[in-house]
Design an enzyme around this catalytic site. Sequence first.
Site, PDB file in Angstrom:
ATOM      1  N   CYS A  43       0.820  -1.213   0.000  1.00  0.00           N
ATOM      2  CA  CYS A  43       0.000   0.000   0.000  1.00  0.00           C
ATOM      3  C   CYS A  43       0.852   1.259   0.000  1.00  0.00           C
ATOM      4  CB  CYS A  43      -0.945  -0.017   1.201  1.00  0.00           C
ATOM      5  SG  CYS A  43      -2.001   1.423   1.278  1.00  0.00           S
ATOM      6  N   CYS A  48      -1.662   1.725  -3.008  1.00  0.00           N
ATOM      7  CA  CYS A  48      -2.636   2.805  -2.771  1.00  0.00           C
ATOM      8  C   CYS A  48      -2.020   4.205  -2.769  1.00  0.00           C
ATOM      9  CB  CYS A  48      -3.336   2.632  -1.424  1.00  0.00           C
ATOM     10  SG  CYS A  48      -3.375   0.980  -0.752  1.00  0.00           S
ATOM     11  N   LYS A  51      -0.087   5.321  -6.033  1.00  0.00           N
ATOM     12  CA  LYS A  51      -1.113   5.312  -7.093  1.00  0.00           C
ATOM     13  C   LYS A  51      -1.983   6.554  -6.996  1.00  0.00           C
ATOM     14  CE  LYS A  51      -4.865   4.059  -6.214  1.00  0.00           C
ATOM     15  NZ  LYS A  51      -5.364   2.715  -6.001  1.00  0.00           N
ATOM     16  N   TYR A 177      -9.345  -3.545 -11.068  1.00  0.00           N
ATOM     17  CA  TYR A 177      -8.992  -2.288 -10.393  1.00  0.00           C
ATOM     18  C   TYR A 177      -7.736  -1.632 -10.992  1.00  0.00           C
ATOM     19  CZ  TYR A 177     -11.385  -2.979  -5.731  1.00  0.00           C
ATOM     20  OH  TYR A 177     -12.244  -3.102  -4.683  1.00  0.00           O
ATOM     21  N   GLU A 181      -7.365   1.829 -13.191  1.00  0.00           N
ATOM     22  CA  GLU A 181      -6.758   2.995 -12.534  1.00  0.00           C
ATOM     23  C   GLU A 181      -5.510   3.472 -13.283  1.00  0.00           C
ATOM     24  OE1 GLU A 181      -8.093   2.392  -7.880  1.00  0.00           O
ATOM     25  OE2 GLU A 181      -6.112   1.693  -8.458  1.00  0.00           O
ATOM     26  N   HIS A 436     -26.600  21.467   0.171  1.00  0.00           N
ATOM     27  CA  HIS A 436     -26.759  22.036  -1.154  1.00  0.00           C
ATOM     28  C   HIS A 436     -25.740  23.145  -1.405  1.00  0.00           C
ATOM     29  CE1 HIS A 436     -28.977  22.829  -4.793  1.00  0.00           C
ATOM     30  NE2 HIS A 436     -28.964  24.109  -4.515  1.00  0.00           N
ATOM     31  N   GLU A 441     -25.841  15.197  -2.227  1.00  0.00           N
ATOM     32  CA  GLU A 441     -27.230  15.392  -1.777  1.00  0.00           C
ATOM     33  C   GLU A 441     -28.204  14.581  -2.634  1.00  0.00           C
ATOM     34  OE1 GLU A 441     -29.100  19.286  -2.394  1.00  0.00           O
ATOM     35  OE2 GLU A 441     -27.568  19.747  -3.890  1.00  0.00           O
TER      36      GLU A 441
HETATM   37  P1  NDP Z   1      -8.300  -8.010 -10.492  1.00  0.00           P
HETATM   38  O1  NDP Z   1      -8.478  -9.388 -10.004  1.00  0.00           O
HETATM   39  O2  NDP Z   1      -9.183  -6.935 -10.011  1.00  0.00           O
HETATM   40  O3  NDP Z   1      -8.357  -8.017 -12.085  1.00  0.00           O
HETATM   41  C1  NDP Z   1      -7.536  -8.850 -12.851  1.00  0.00           C
HETATM   42  C2  NDP Z   1      -7.908  -8.667 -14.288  1.00  0.00           C
HETATM   43  O4  NDP Z   1      -6.959  -9.333 -15.110  1.00  0.00           O
HETATM   44  C3  NDP Z   1      -9.268  -9.238 -14.627  1.00  0.00           C
HETATM   45  O5  NDP Z   1      -9.931  -8.340 -15.486  1.00  0.00           O
HETATM   46  C4  NDP Z   1      -8.928 -10.540 -15.340  1.00  0.00           C
HETATM   47  O6  NDP Z   1      -9.845 -10.874 -16.342  1.00  0.00           O
HETATM   48  C5  NDP Z   1      -7.632 -10.203 -16.002  1.00  0.00           C
HETATM   49  N1  NDP Z   1      -6.796 -11.386 -16.202  1.00  0.00           N
HETATM   50  C6  NDP Z   1      -6.453 -12.321 -15.291  1.00  0.00           C
HETATM   51  N2  NDP Z   1      -5.651 -13.246 -15.841  1.00  0.00           N
HETATM   52  C7  NDP Z   1      -5.465 -12.881 -17.127  1.00  0.00           C
HETATM   53  C8  NDP Z   1      -4.734 -13.432 -18.193  1.00  0.00           C
HETATM   54  N3  NDP Z   1      -4.024 -14.546 -18.053  1.00  0.00           N
HETATM   55  N4  NDP Z   1      -4.773 -12.804 -19.379  1.00  0.00           N
HETATM   56  C9  NDP Z   1      -5.501 -11.669 -19.538  1.00  0.00           C
HETATM   57  N5  NDP Z   1      -6.195 -11.099 -18.559  1.00  0.00           N
HETATM   58  C10 NDP Z   1      -6.199 -11.700 -17.362  1.00  0.00           C
HETATM   59  O7  NDP Z   1      -6.768  -7.715 -10.194  1.00  0.00           O
HETATM   60  P2  NDP Z   1      -5.929  -6.383 -10.142  1.00  0.00           P
HETATM   61  O8  NDP Z   1      -4.558  -6.835 -10.510  1.00  0.00           O
HETATM   62  O9  NDP Z   1      -6.549  -5.295 -10.951  1.00  0.00           O
HETATM   63  O10 NDP Z   1      -6.006  -5.976  -8.617  1.00  0.00           O
HETATM   64  C11 NDP Z   1      -5.709  -6.930  -7.590  1.00  0.00           C
HETATM   65  C12 NDP Z   1      -6.415  -6.572  -6.319  1.00  0.00           C
HETATM   66  O11 NDP Z   1      -5.801  -5.457  -5.719  1.00  0.00           O
HETATM   67  C13 NDP Z   1      -7.879  -6.159  -6.489  1.00  0.00           C
HETATM   68  O12 NDP Z   1      -8.729  -7.252  -6.514  1.00  0.00           O
HETATM   69  C14 NDP Z   1      -8.113  -5.285  -5.297  1.00  0.00           C
HETATM   70  O13 NDP Z   1      -8.542  -6.072  -4.221  1.00  0.00           O
HETATM   71  C15 NDP Z   1      -6.736  -4.703  -4.995  1.00  0.00           C
HETATM   72  N6  NDP Z   1      -6.692  -3.288  -5.420  1.00  0.00           N
HETATM   73  C16 NDP Z   1      -7.499  -2.375  -4.821  1.00  0.00           C
HETATM   74  C17 NDP Z   1      -7.491  -1.051  -5.221  1.00  0.00           C
HETATM   75  C18 NDP Z   1      -8.396  -0.058  -4.582  1.00  0.00           C
HETATM   76  O14 NDP Z   1      -8.902  -0.322  -3.501  1.00  0.00           O
HETATM   77  N7  NDP Z   1      -8.658   1.075  -5.215  1.00  0.00           N
HETATM   78  C19 NDP Z   1      -6.611  -0.592  -6.288  1.00  0.00           C
HETATM   79  C20 NDP Z   1      -5.815  -1.635  -6.864  1.00  0.00           C
HETATM   80  C21 NDP Z   1      -5.863  -2.925  -6.437  1.00  0.00           C
HETATM   81  P3  NDP Z   1     -11.249 -11.590 -16.038  1.00  0.00           P
HETATM   82  O15 NDP Z   1     -12.133 -10.474 -15.561  1.00  0.00           O
HETATM   83  O16 NDP Z   1     -11.657 -12.145 -17.341  1.00  0.00           O
HETATM   84  O17 NDP Z   1     -10.980 -12.642 -15.007  1.00  0.00           O
END
Ligand code: NDP
Length: 453
Positions: A43, A48, A51, A177, A181, A436, A441
């Site tokens: 983080c 976090c 980022k 996510y 982002e 307001h 709101e």
């Molecule tokens: P996510 O699990 O959110 O997303 C992973 C993405 O990668 C999905 O869209 C998935 O597709 C795709 N994917 C997975 N494997 C492959 C592959 N082999 N080839 C192509 N695409 C693939 O993971 P993130 O890495 O974005 O984030 C990890 C975690 O970190 C989040 O779940 C969250 O908990 C945390 N996080 C929180 C944030 C916040 O609070 N603002 C910010 C950043 C991270 P598909 O949908 O088809 O499975």
Amino acid sequence: MTTYDYDLFVIGAGSGGVRAARMSAATGVKVAIAEEKHLGGTCVNVGCVPKKLMVFASHFAEDFEDAAGFGWTVGERQFNWNTLIENKNKEIERLNGIYKRMLENAGVDIVNGRARLVSDHSVEVDGKIITAEKILVTVGGTPSVPEFPGSDLVINSDQFFFLPEMPKTMVVVGGGYIAVEFAGIMNGLGVETHLVYRGDKLLKHFDHATSDFVAHEMQKKGITIHYNTNVEHIEKLENGRLQCKLDNGQSLTAGQVMYATGRRSLTNDLGIEKVGLETRDNASIVANDSFQTSVPSIFALGDVIGTPELTPVATAQAMVFVSQQYGDGERTITYDNIPTAIFSQPNIGTVGLSEQAAVKEGMKIDVYQSEFRHLKHTLSGNEERVLMRMIVEQGSQKVIGMHMAGPDAGEIIQGFAVAVKAGLTKSQYDATIGIHPTAAEEFVTLRDISYSV
Ligand code: NDP
């Protein structure tokens, strides 16, 4: 009676580990924490905090444009990537220092190095065996990139934060996510940004209407989204650029390709097998509601146990752990109604059930929805729009989900999350006077049901 070097030995000084270590020490027990990299974990160092600083940086481009409608003339704009990275690094170092002082002031011994489990009451760091009555594993996770021809040429989100220069074109792969982002950050900073996603819906685990809305706003801002597409292989061209061959026959050439395809637990080379800790197929550690693993003296919490990978979840788990092991034992945690924000542009703030999740649970729901132009953009001319959605269970009239896309959505939803967690009804929202003029709101003035499911 067996004597140990420590009452508690924590492996990994991320958000959960640091919180558990210093709050345990505050109860009078003897605590040590091991960290092989920087204090603060993902983080603080590669998640976090940096980022969000970069989201702020990237949003200035739009802010300068918006200012014109309010009478401002903004001169020539230039962005310096190195200044941003240097200032960000300084701030992270400052935070590392704060974490160090917090631990030291709490009386926690900091052990610099990689700790490995040796037995149910001992760890090894740099060849030295340290014993503890209890061991807490809070090693977190790391980006996971699939292997394919050319995968060694891509960067992950950790590496993004230290790029020596900003690319002119960037391909981001993933639809969760991090992909959303980081694509927003790059696009805001003026980088030609392509988001390549294998599915047909970004942020598919979120309220669909809200994620569709944000995907559309991202496209309006200039991000090219390639749906139902994956990268087959990547080649480095003579000019140093990376050519991605897509599975739809097309190619994309970019200065950098970033994979944001999920994260995996950092449980390799930790001595897991040696002590016989039970893990899942994805390498996360199995722990019960008290964070106890299959070895009774070894506990684990945070990203490494497969609960929602969010800093506030890890710190809340740490507080429960300390309460149960060294306190009055009264603290508990539930994983429903966890508010979360995606710092996409525009932001998403969300708490409770999505429309799809509510329907899947067999609920009959009323959806209240409002889409509008933010007051600020009546003068700025910015085309960005705001979406606010409220999911109400018909029988109980409880508000079971709130979803927003727009400026400060996370700030707004954090406040309303208390109401959703408390199970307040739509009429209690209606009885609340609005502030307001604010966007927030709208959530207490949604009079008409948009549709029912
Ligand atoms: P996510 O699990 O959110 O997303 C992973 C993405 O990668 C999905 O869209 C998935 O597709 C795709 N994917 C997975 N494997 C492959 C592959 N082999 N080839 C192509 N695409 C693939 O993971 P993130 O890495 O974005 O984030 C990890 C975690 O970190 C989040 O779940 C969250 O908990 C945390 N996080 C929180 C944030 C916040 O609070 N603002 C910010 C950043 C991270 P598909 O949908 O088809 O499975």
